[in-house]
Design a protein around this motif. Structure first.
Motif, PDB file in Angstrom:
ATOM      1  N   GLU A 254     112.540 -47.480  28.449  1.00 37.31           N
ATOM      2  CA  GLU A 254     111.539 -48.418  27.932  1.00 37.31           C
ATOM      3  C   GLU A 254     110.159 -47.814  28.122  1.00 37.31           C
ATOM      4  OE1 GLU A 254     111.832 -52.433  27.916  1.00 37.31           O
ATOM      5  OE2 GLU A 254     113.651 -51.723  26.886  1.00 37.31           O
ATOM      6  N   GLN A 259     101.703 -47.044  27.600  1.00 37.95           N
ATOM      7  CA  GLN A 259     102.182 -46.154  26.534  1.00 37.95           C
ATOM      8  C   GLN A 259     102.228 -46.896  25.190  1.00 37.95           C
ATOM      9  OE1 GLN A 259     105.855 -45.013  28.580  1.00 37.95           O
ATOM     10  NE2 GLN A 259     105.297 -42.845  28.397  1.00 37.95           N
ATOM     11  N   GLY A 286     102.353 -36.799  34.423  1.00 40.80           N
ATOM     12  CA  GLY A 286     103.576 -37.569  34.543  1.00 40.80           C
ATOM     13  C   GLY A 286     103.514 -38.967  33.963  1.00 40.80           C
ATOM     14  N   GLY A 288     103.503 -39.792  30.960  1.00 39.82           N
ATOM     15  CA  GLY A 288     104.321 -39.902  29.748  1.00 39.82           C
ATOM     16  C   GLY A 288     103.531 -39.832  28.457  1.00 39.82           C
ATOM     17  N   LYS A 289     102.676 -38.837  28.364  1.00 44.57           N
ATOM     18  CA  LYS A 289     101.858 -38.701  27.156  1.00 44.57           C
ATOM     19  C   LYS A 289     102.667 -38.140  25.979  1.00 44.57           C
ATOM     20  CE  LYS A 289      98.814 -36.237  29.442  1.00 44.57           C
ATOM     21  NZ  LYS A 289      99.225 -36.485  30.838  1.00 44.57           N
ATOM     22  N   THR A 290     103.665 -37.307  26.314  1.00 39.05           N
ATOM     23  CA  THR A 290     104.384 -36.620  25.231  1.00 39.05           C
ATOM     24  C   THR A 290     105.021 -37.601  24.246  1.00 39.05           C
ATOM     25  OG1 THR A 290     104.938 -35.011  26.926  1.00 39.05           O
ATOM     26  CG2 THR A 290     105.948 -34.704  24.788  1.00 39.05           C
ATOM     27  N   ARG A 438     108.929 -44.391  39.868  1.00 37.65           N
ATOM     28  CA  ARG A 438     108.464 -43.108  40.398  1.00 37.65           C
ATOM     29  C   ARG A 438     108.161 -43.282  41.873  1.00 37.65           C
ATOM     30  NH1 ARG A 438     106.160 -40.118  36.149  1.00 37.65           N
ATOM     31  NH2 ARG A 438     107.891 -39.908  34.718  1.00 37.65           N
ATOM     32  N   ASP A 540     108.424 -29.943  32.882  1.00 36.71           N
ATOM     33  CA  ASP A 540     109.068 -31.193  33.249  1.00 36.71           C
ATOM     34  C   ASP A 540     110.534 -30.986  33.605  1.00 36.71           C
ATOM     35  OD1 ASP A 540     109.206 -34.029  33.465  1.00 36.71           O
ATOM     36  OD2 ASP A 540     110.122 -34.114  31.477  1.00 36.71           O
ATOM     37  N   LYS A 542     113.118 -32.773  36.084  1.00 37.19           N
ATOM     38  CA  LYS A 542     113.189 -33.930  36.983  1.00 37.19           C
ATOM     39  C   LYS A 542     113.896 -33.639  38.293  1.00 37.19           C
ATOM     40  CE  LYS A 542     112.883 -37.693  33.702  1.00 37.19           C
ATOM     41  NZ  LYS A 542     112.705 -36.832  32.505  1.00 37.19           N
TER      42      LYS A 542
HETATM   43  P1  ADP Z   1     102.672 -36.041  30.942  1.00 41.55           P
HETATM   44  O1  ADP Z   1     101.850 -37.252  30.738  1.00 41.55           O
HETATM   45  O2  ADP Z   1     102.368 -35.358  32.230  1.00 41.55           O
HETATM   46  O3  ADP Z   1     102.656 -35.108  29.764  1.00 41.55           O
HETATM   47  P2  ADP Z   1     105.420 -36.295  30.187  1.00 41.55           P
HETATM   48  O4  ADP Z   1     105.170 -36.772  28.824  1.00 41.55           O
HETATM   49  O5  ADP Z   1     105.871 -34.895  30.372  1.00 41.55           O
HETATM   50  O6  ADP Z   1     104.151 -36.556  31.111  1.00 41.55           O
HETATM   51  O7  ADP Z   1     106.447 -37.288  30.854  1.00 41.55           O
HETATM   52  C1  ADP Z   1     106.917 -37.111  32.161  1.00 41.55           C
HETATM   53  C2  ADP Z   1     108.375 -37.500  32.274  1.00 41.55           C
HETATM   54  O8  ADP Z   1     108.502 -38.912  32.243  1.00 41.55           O
HETATM   55  C3  ADP Z   1     109.233 -37.008  31.129  1.00 41.55           C
HETATM   56  O9  ADP Z   1     110.438 -36.561  31.646  1.00 41.55           O
HETATM   57  C4  ADP Z   1     109.430 -38.210  30.265  1.00 41.55           C
HETATM   58  O10 ADP Z   1     110.644 -38.143  29.559  1.00 41.55           O
HETATM   59  C5  ADP Z   1     109.448 -39.314  31.260  1.00 41.55           C
HETATM   60  N1  ADP Z   1     108.983 -40.600  30.743  1.00 41.55           N
HETATM   61  C6  ADP Z   1     107.963 -40.791  29.891  1.00 41.55           C
HETATM   62  N2  ADP Z   1     107.784 -42.110  29.660  1.00 41.55           N
HETATM   63  C7  ADP Z   1     108.712 -42.751  30.396  1.00 41.55           C
HETATM   64  C8  ADP Z   1     109.037 -44.120  30.595  1.00 41.55           C
HETATM   65  N3  ADP Z   1     108.367 -45.081  29.985  1.00 41.55           N
HETATM   66  N4  ADP Z   1     110.047 -44.412  31.437  1.00 41.55           N
HETATM   67  C9  ADP Z   1     110.726 -43.435  32.070  1.00 41.55           C
HETATM   68  N5  ADP Z   1     110.474 -42.133  31.924  1.00 41.55           N
HETATM   69  C10 ADP Z   1     109.472 -41.777  31.105  1.00 41.55           C
END
Ligand code: ADP
Ligand code: MG
Length: 680
Positions: A254, A259, A286, A288-290, A438, A540, A542
Motif C-alpha cells: 500500500e 506518496q 527510503g 519511496g520516491k521511485t 520500518r 536498495d 532489503k
Molecule cells: P527512495 O525514496 O530512497 O528512493 P525507494 O523508492 O528506493 O526510496 O524505496 C525504498 C524501498 O521501500 C523500496 O524497496 C520500495 O519498494 C519500498 N517501498 C516504497 N514504498 C513503499 C510502501 N508504501 N510500503 C512498503 N514499501 C515501500
C-alpha cells in the motif's frame, strides 16, 4: 572590457614564461582572469596603534624606529636569531626574527617602519615575532592577501595585480545598466575592481564587495532563469486520463499517504496546467520516491507519450530497471535500459526503437543525453537524485522533447536559500513519512579497537541469512579509492572473512563487473559487500542490515546519512557502525549527531552549520557554477539579486535588449564550465 580581459597574462610586465605556468595553476590565463582573482582576505596596515595600546594576542601594526642596530645571535643547533628594539613616542617593544640573515641589512636606524604582526608578551615586555615590515607610506593601506601556490606568493600576485590595474582603461565597459546601479546603490565596475584589490578604506572595500557579489548572484539568477524559461512555455501535452490507480494496483504494498499525495500532485500538474509540470519530489532516503515517479511515468505512457527516467549511476539505473520491469510485467508498457555499458549494437537498436516510438519507458544514465538519442513523443522526464546532475543536464534532457513535463527527485534536503536558486521555479511535493514497519536504524560510533567485535556481530547476522556492507576508508582521489577498497578486500577475504562470500564494488570496476556483483548481492549470494561511496545513492537491498563505515570522520554528515540509507530498507532492525579513531571533540560531536537522529533535514542543517556552505556538497557537483566571491547561502544577497533579476526580466524576458549585452556575456562566461553547452 573584452580586449583587456582576453590579453594573455604574460603581456604584463614582470611575468615571464616560467610564471605563466604558476598562474595557470591558479586558473589564471588572462589579465581578466587575474583581475577576477579576488583576495582571500586583507591585512589592515592602515591604522598603526601606539605601542602603549598594544594588547598581547592581537594582530597589530605599529609605526616605529629602531633604537639601535639589529643584534644577531646564533643559538646551539644553528638557528639565527635577529633582535631589535623599536620605539615610538609612547614606548618600545622587541622585534625578533628567526633564521633570516637579511634582516640586519634590511632594517636601519633613523627610519620609520611599519611593523605588522601578532603581539606576544615575553618576560614582561611586548614582542613581535617575524613581523612583516615596510618603510613605504604608500604601501600601508589595506593589503590584499591572495591564495598562493608553490613558487608564487601573495606579494608577487599583488605586484602583478597593480600592473593589471594600470591597464584597466579609464572607462571600462560597465555590464550593468545605469538604472540597476542606481536602484541598488552599486558602485561602478572599475571602482569595484580597483577597490577589491587595493581598497582605499574599509568603506570602499564594502562597496566593492557588495557590487561584485551582486553582479555574480544576478548573473547566476538570470542564467538559471534562462534555462528554466525553456520549460515555461505552453505545452501541448495535456494528460487526458489518470492511469495511476491502475499502476498502484500492480504494487505489492500500500502507498503511504505522502506518496499518494505526491502522485496526485503530479497527475494534477500534467492534466490541468497550460505549462508543463515542473515538480520536485523531496523525501528522505527510503521514503519511496521511485514508485511515485513510476506511477507518473506509467500514466504518461498510457496517455500515449514516452517517459525517460535518468539516474546518476549505472548501478542505480540498473536497479530501477529491474524492479520496475518486474512490476510492469504484463502491463503492456515497453521498458528499456540505456547506459554507457550497453553494447554498441544494442544501443543503436534502442535508439532506433526510441526514435520511432516503440519503447515507451526508458531508464538510463547520462547516456540518455548523448547525441543520437531522440524520441518520438517524449512527454515526461524524471531525474533521480537531482543533486547529482547539473541544471544544464536537466535542460539537455528536456530539450529532447517538445516541452515535456519534468519531475525531479531528491533525497538531499538542501538549505532554503540554495533551494531558492536551484529549484526556484519548481513546485515541491514533500514525502514526509517512511513506509510503515520500518525500524529505526541504530547507529553507533566506535574506534577501531572494536573492529573484531563488529566483524563477529556481522557474522552472527550472516549466519541468520542477512547481508552487510563495509564502506572502505575514503581516499580523495578516486583511483586510490579503488585501490584502497581492493586492498581492504584482500585483507578481509584472507583473514576475518575467510570462507565467506565477499564482494567488491568500487567506481573503477567495469560496468559488467558492477552488474554482476550487484546481482549477486541482490540475490543474497554475497554476504559482505566491500564498497565505496559508489553505493551512496539509491541502492536498495532489503536484506542488508548492517553497514560498517571506516574512517567516518572523512565524510560529511549528509553523505553519511545517504550511505546509511542503504540499510533499514526492510522490516528488520538495522545497524550502522561508524568507525573513527579521531579523538577530537569536534569530530565526535559531529558524528554523534548521526547516532541521535535519522531526520535528514536536521542532519543537513547541522552539516551546514558545522562545515560551512563551501563544503556542504562535498566534492560533489550541485550543478551550479563556481562562485568567485558570492556565497549562495547568503540569503539577503540572494534575495536582492533575485529581485534585480526580476526587474531585468520584466524589461526583456530573453535579455535580448542591447542594454543587457554585458549581462549576456557574463552569463555565458559564468556557465561556460557547467555541464553541457546549454546556452549555445
Ligand atoms: P527512495 O525514496 O530512497 O528512493 P525507494 O523508492 O528506493 O526510496 O524505496 C525504498 C524501498 O521501500 C523500496 O524497496 C520500495 O519498494 C519500498 N517501498 C516504497 N514504498 C513503499 C510502501 N508504501 N510500503 C512498503 N514499501 C515501500
Ligand atoms: Mg531513490
Amino acid at each position: 572590457m573584452p580586449s583587456l580581459f582576453n590579453k594573455k597574462i604574460d603581456s604584463l610586465k614582470g611575468i615571464g614564461l616560467k610564471s605563466v605556468g604558476l598562474y595557470n595553476k591558479l586558473k589564471i590565463q588572462t589579465v581578466g582572469d587575474l583581475l577576477c582573482f579576488y583576495p582571500r582576505t586583507y591585512e589592515d596596515w592602515s591604522n598603526p596603534v601606539k605601542i602603549t595600546d598594544l594588547k598581547a594576542g592581537e594582530i597589530s601594526v605599529i609605526k616605529a624606529k629602531l633604537s639601535g642596530p639589529v643584534i644577531e645571535n646564533k643559538i646551539p643547533g644553528g638557528m639565527l636569531i635577529s633582535k631589535a628594539r623599536v620605539f615610538d613616542d609612547s614606548g618600545f617593544i622587541v622585534i625578533t626574527f628567526f633564521n633570516n640573515k637579511f634582516i640586519k641589512t634590511m632594517l636601519h636606524e633613523n627610519v620609520d617602519y611599519f611593523f605588522y604582526g601578532k603581539v606576544t608578551q615575553n618576560l614582561g615586555h611586548f614582542e613581535m615575532i617575524n613581523p612583516m615590515f615596510s618603510a613605504k607610506e604608500n604601501e600601508v593601506g589595506i593589503r590584499p592577501i591572495y591564495n598562493q601556490t608553490a613558487g608564487l606568493n601573495s606579494r608577487q600576485i599583488a605586484k602583478a595585480m597593480k600592473e593589471a590595474l594600470l591597464l584597466l582603461p579609464l572607462t571600462i565597459n560597465e555590464p550593468l545598466p545605469d538604472w540597476i546601479l542606481e536602484k541598488y546603490k552599486l558602485c561602478p565596475l572599475s571602482y569595484a575592481i580597483e577597490n577589491i584589490h587595493f581598497p582605499r578604506d574599509f568603506e570602499a572595500l564594502k562597496l566593492a564587495k557588495e557590487r561584485l557579489i551582486f553582479e555574480e548572484l544576478l548573473t547566476l539568477s538570470l542564467g538559471l532563469s534562462q534555462l528554466k524559461d525553456k520549460n515555461r512555455e505552453e505545452t501541448s501535452l495535456q494528460m487526458t486520463t489518470d492511469f495511476s490507480e491502475e499502476f498502484i494496483k500492480l504494487l505489492p504494498f500500500e502507498l503511504t499517504e505522502a506518496q499518494s499525495d505526491a502522485i496526485n500532485d503530479c497527475i494534477n500538474d500534467m492534466m490541468n496546467r497550460k505549462t508543463p509540470m515542473n515538480r520536485l519530489i523531496q523525501g528522505d532516503v527510503g521514503s519511496g520516491k521511485t514508485v511515485v515517479a513510476a506511477a507518473a511515468c506509467y500514466s504518461a505512457v498510457k496517455n500515449g507519450w514516452q517517459a525517460a527516467f535518468m539516474a546518476p549511476t549505472e548501478i542505480l539505473a540498473n536497479q530501477h530497471f529491474q524492479s520496475l520491469s518486474k512490476i510492469l510485467i504484463g502491463s503492456g508498457v515497453k521498458i528499456e535500459l540505456l547506459t554507457g555499458s550497453v553494447p554498441a549494437k544494442q544501443k543503436k537498436q534502442i535508439k532506433e526503437l526510441l526514435k520511432n516510438g516503440e519503447i515507451d519507458f526508458i531508464i538510463g544514465t547520462h547516456a540518455l543525453l548523448s547525441d543520437g538519442v531522440e524520441f518520438q513523443n517524449l512527454g515526461l522526464v524524471v531525474t533521480d537524485e537531482q543533486h547529482r546532475f547539473g541544471v544544464a543536464q536537466r535542460a539537455a534532457l528536456l530539450s529532447k522533447g517538445n516541452n515535456p513535463h519534468l519531475m525531479v527527485m531528491s533525497a538531499t534536503p538542501i538549505p532554503r536559500t540554495l533551494g531558492l536558486i536551484i529549484y526556484g521555479d519548481l513546485d515541491i511535493s514533500v514525502i514526509n513519512e517512511l513506509p510503515p514497519n520500518r525500524k529505526e536504524i541504530e547507529t553507533y560510533l566506535v574506534d577501531s579497537s572494536k573492529r573484531t567485535r563488529i566483524f563477529n556481530f556481522m557474522k552472527k547476522h550472516i549466519a541468520a541469512g542477512k547481508q552487510c556492507y563495509i564502506v572502505c576508508p575514503l581516499i580523495e582521489e578516486s583511483d586510490i579509492d579503488a585501490a584502497s577498497a581492493a586492498v581492504y578486500f584482500e585483507e578481509l577475504i584472507n583473514n576475518d572473512f575467510k570462507g565467506y562470500n565477499v564482494g567488491l564494488l568500487h567506481g573503477k570496476c567495469k560496468p559488467k563487473e558492477k552488474d554482476e556483483v550487484m546481482n549477486r548481492f541482490q540475490s543474497g549470494e554475497i554476504d559482505v559487500l566491500v564498497t565505496t561511496t559508489v553505493i551512496e545513492v539509491g541502492v536498495d537491498v532489503k536484506n542488508a542490515v548492517i553497514m560498517l563505515i571506516e574512517n567516518a570522520e572523512r565524510y560529511g554528515l549528509s553523505q553519511l546519512h545517504q550511505l546509511r540509507g542503504r540499510i533499514g530498507r526492510g522490516d528488520e532492525k538495522s545497524y550502522c557502525i561508524l568507525i573513527s579513531d579521531m579523538q577530537n571533540e569536534e569530530t565526535t560531536e559531529r558524528l554523534k549527531i548521526l547516532c541521535s537522529t535519522s531526520n535528514g533535514f536536521k542532519i543537513a542543517d547541522e552539516d551546514l552549520r558545522l562545515r560551512g556552505p563551501g563544503d556542504f556538497f562535498g566534492s560533489r557537483q550541485h550543478g551550479l557554477p563556481q562562485m568567485k566571491i558570492a556565497d549562495i547561502t547568503d540569503m539577503k544577497s540572494v534575495l536582492t539579486a533575485k529581485e534585480a533579476a526580476e526587474d531585468i526580466l520584466e524589461v526583456s524576458k530573453d535579455l535580448s535588449n542591447d542594454e543587457f549585452r554585458g549581462i549576456r556575456a557574463l552569463i555565458s562566461k559564468l556557465f561556460s564550465g557547467v555541464g553541457d553547452n546549454a546556452f549555445n
